[in-house]
Write an enzyme that holds these catalytic residues in place. Structure first.
Site, short mmCIF file in Angstrom:
data_model
loop_
_atom_site.label_atom_id
_atom_site.label_comp_id
_atom_site.label_asym_id
_atom_site.label_seq_id
_atom_site.Cartn_x
_atom_site.Cartn_y
_atom_site.Cartn_z
CD GLU A 35 -30.44 -34.93 27.48
OE1 GLU A 35 -30.91 -35.04 26.35
OE2 GLU A 35 -30.73 -33.99 28.27
NE ARG A 110 -44.96 -36.88 26.32
CZ ARG A 110 -44.54 -36.13 25.31
NH1 ARG A 110 -43.26 -36.05 25.02
NH2 ARG A 110 -45.38 -35.40 24.60
CE1 TYR A 224 -52.02 -41.36 25.50
CE2 TYR A 224 -53.32 -39.52 24.71
CZ TYR A 224 -52.10 -40.07 25.04
OH TYR A 224 -50.96 -39.32 24.90
CG ASP A 301 -40.28 -30.65 19.26
OD1 ASP A 301 -40.93 -31.16 18.34
OD2 ASP A 301 -40.74 -30.52 20.42
P1 FAD Z 1 -37.08 -33.03 23.07
O1 FAD Z 1 -37.99 -34.08 23.59
O2 FAD Z 1 -37.30 -31.65 23.55
O3 FAD Z 1 -35.60 -33.49 23.41
C1 FAD Z 1 -34.52 -32.59 23.34
C2 FAD Z 1 -33.40 -33.15 24.20
O4 FAD Z 1 -32.25 -32.35 24.01
C3 FAD Z 1 -33.72 -33.10 25.69
O5 FAD Z 1 -33.40 -34.35 26.26
C4 FAD Z 1 -32.85 -31.98 26.21
O6 FAD Z 1 -32.47 -32.15 27.56
C5 FAD Z 1 -31.67 -32.06 25.26
N1 FAD Z 1 -30.94 -30.81 25.09
C6 FAD Z 1 -31.46 -29.57 24.94
N2 FAD Z 1 -30.48 -28.65 24.80
C7 FAD Z 1 -29.31 -29.33 24.86
C8 FAD Z 1 -27.94 -28.94 24.77
N3 FAD Z 1 -27.59 -27.65 24.60
N4 FAD Z 1 -26.99 -29.90 24.86
C9 FAD Z 1 -27.33 -31.21 25.03
N5 FAD Z 1 -28.61 -31.63 25.14
C10 FAD Z 1 -29.59 -30.71 25.04
N6 FAD Z 1 -46.08 -35.77 19.75
C11 FAD Z 1 -46.63 -36.90 19.23
O7 FAD Z 1 -46.07 -37.46 18.27
N7 FAD Z 1 -47.76 -37.45 19.76
C12 FAD Z 1 -48.42 -36.89 20.81
O8 FAD Z 1 -49.44 -37.40 21.28
C13 FAD Z 1 -47.89 -35.68 21.36
N8 FAD Z 1 -48.50 -35.09 22.40
C14 FAD Z 1 -47.99 -33.92 22.92
C15 FAD Z 1 -48.66 -33.30 23.96
C16 FAD Z 1 -48.16 -32.11 24.50
C17 FAD Z 1 -48.94 -31.41 25.59
C18 FAD Z 1 -46.94 -31.57 23.99
C19 FAD Z 1 -46.37 -30.31 24.56
C20 FAD Z 1 -46.27 -32.20 22.96
C21 FAD Z 1 -46.78 -33.37 22.40
N9 FAD Z 1 -46.14 -34.03 21.34
C22 FAD Z 1 -46.69 -35.15 20.80
C23 FAD Z 1 -44.88 -33.47 20.76
C24 FAD Z 1 -43.66 -34.24 21.25
O9 FAD Z 1 -43.64 -34.28 22.66
C25 FAD Z 1 -42.37 -33.57 20.76
O10 FAD Z 1 -42.51 -33.22 19.40
C26 FAD Z 1 -41.18 -34.53 20.89
O11 FAD Z 1 -41.04 -34.95 22.21
C27 FAD Z 1 -39.89 -33.81 20.43
O12 FAD Z 1 -38.79 -34.67 20.64
P2 FAD Z 1 -37.30 -34.12 20.40
O13 FAD Z 1 -36.41 -35.28 20.72
O14 FAD Z 1 -37.19 -33.47 19.09
O15 FAD Z 1 -37.12 -32.96 21.48
#
Ligand code: FAD
Length: 402
Positions: A35, A110, A224, A301
């Site tokens: 991370e 979260r 909520y 994502d």
């Molecule tokens: P991220 O949470 O973006 O995690 C990526 C991680 O990688 C981070 O910790 C970052 O620091 C790290 N990172 C980045 N680049 C590097 C690098 N080069 N080297 C090392 N580490 C790195 N989803 C739902 O299921 N339900 C909901 O109700 C919902 N509500 C939402 C509301 C809003 C307003 C938004 C914007 C999104 C919502 N989402 C919801 C979507 C959800 O938040 C995301 O899809 C989810 O958090 C993605 O998780 P992730 O682990 O793929 O990415």
């Protein structure tokens, strides 16, 4: 640990990365999670977890921990943000719900979900967690992937890499080479506050524990409870008329006030209590087919960033993690494990990505479009889950053999 155990590196310690690390380690492999931030963490807002996500959490062994603080809302309610009238609702305690879905619909903070995943990773003997490791690029050959980090941090070699580095994924950028994320021109202001601050008209909805969605022209408000009902989460979303690429000077607090000015009294009462310290421009990308690049696979994502209108981004990342762990439980060649994972997940994630955009458009209709939407939605019974069932039901666990 089996003799054929692989060394897998997971890049990114968000919900997707932690879940993937846990899932792959539970399948018998060594995982190092990297991370970039100095500490693990999540933002101070809520998250909806549909039954597909709670099923994934059970498969990861953390559902009980999440349920200790999560709230199981009785209903999802859509209100008209202008008139204050109810448009439609879904009864999550109906017989139809329990017949169709095996797992609960939950809403959580979260941080609580992230902590449950992090704690499980910390307790697993085959997971090594590293913060302060910002991956800059990866090189791979036929037998391994070499990760490079910012600064003087020494590199790391793994048999395969899972890129769970989020919307602006560095690894995706290098491998896929597609356009930058697409900005929707919508922005969110969000945060959770002590539930007892929801007074007057607002307290009635807060006390009901329901998920409230107030839909209006080019804006909506979601509310909520989270953390055993001690906190109340609010997300105000609207389209800005002043979007400018490469600038933060749009989707401002002043525009928030302006866009919500014509809403009903209950929404206007809630507005001053919405967190203003940070705004989130909302992005997605078009679906892609190429999630796998040799020994590197995309997840969460990084693979399928979507707009939040179906509340599925994190749910899909959890589904990814479970599918990937199951693939690594069957195959010790990363190529086979990745191919099976992508075959199982790609189409479903793409469909949800595409439909999230559409549902946002439906939520934000104005004038005659909004009237027709309301009439159509009002004709659906509260125990009719036909429209959401495919979203809330994960793909079957048995994947085809490659
Ligand atoms: P991220 O949470 O973006 O995690 C990526 C991680 O990688 C981070 O910790 C970052 O620091 C790290 N990172 C980045 N680049 C590097 C690098 N080069 N080297 C090392 N580490 C790195 N989803 C739902 O299921 N339900 C909901 O109700 C919902 N509500 C939402 C509301 C809003 C307003 C938004 C914007 C999104 C919502 N989402 C919801 C979507 C959800 O938040 C995301 O899809 C989810 O958090 C993605 O998780 P992730 O682990 O793929 O990415």
């Amino acid at each position: 640990m089996t003799p054929a155990a692989l060394r897998i590196a997971v890049v990114g310690g968000g919900i997707g990365g932690l879940a993937a690390a846990l899932s792959i380690a539970r399948a018998g492999h060594h995982v190092t999670l990297l991370e970039r931030a100095a500490r693990f963490g999540e933002i101070g807002a809520g998250l909806q977890l549909a039954p597909n996500a709670s099923q994934a959490l059970e498969e990861l062994g953390v559902l009980d921990a999440v349920q200790r603080t999560a709230v199981a809302p009785p209903r999802l309610v859509m209100m008209d943000a202008l008139s204050g009238d109810q448009v439609t609702s879904l009864d999550l305690r109906s017989a139809a719900y329990t017949e169709r879905f095996t797992h609960p619909y939950l809403v959580t903070h979260r941080t609580d979900l992230h902590t449950a995943l992090l704690t499980a990773c910390q307790a697993h003997p085959d997971i090594t967690l590293r913060t302060g490791h910002a991956v800059t690029h990866a090189e791979q050959d036929e037998s391994a992937v070499h990760l490079h980090f910012a600064g003087t941090t020494p590199g790391l070699t793994a048999d395969a890499v899972v890129a769970a580095d989020g919307l602006h994924s560095r690894l995706r950028q290098a491998l896929v080479g597609d356009e930058e994320p697409v900005c929707s021109r919508y922005v969110a202001f969000r945060g959770a506050l002590p539930a007892d601050r929801m007074t007057g008209r607002m307290s009635q909805h807060a006390a009901s524990d329901a998920v409230m969605v107030w839909a209006g022209p080019r804006m909506h408000l979601v509310q909520y409870p989270v953390r055993r009902g001690e906190l109340y989460n609010q997300v105000a979303v609207f389209e800005s008329d002043h979007y400018t690429p490469d600038s933060d000077d749009w989707g401002t607090e002043a525009e928030l006030e302006e866009r919500f000015a014509g809403t009903c009294r209950t929404v206007r009462d809630a507005l001053p209590l919405i967190a203003r310290d940070r705004r989130w421009p909302l992005y997605d990308r078009l679906p892609i087919d190429n999630w796998i690049h040799g020994r590197i696979a995309l997840l969460g994502d990084a693979a399928h960033p979507m707009l939040q209108y179906l509340a599925q981004g994190a749910c899909q990342a959890l589904e990814d993690a479970v599918a990937l762990g199951q693939s690594f439980g069957r195959f010790t060649d990363p190529a086979d494990a990745f191919a099976t994972y992508a075959d199982r997940r790609r189409e479903r994630a793409a469909r949800i990505q595409t439909n999230a955009r559409r549902f946002g458009e439906i939520c934000h209709l104005e004038g005659m479009g909004a009237t027709l939407r309301n009439q159509l939605f009002a004709s659906r019974a509260s125990d009719d889950f036909n429209d959401v069932s495919w979203v809330w039901t994960p793909a079957p666990a048995t994947a085809p053999t490659p």
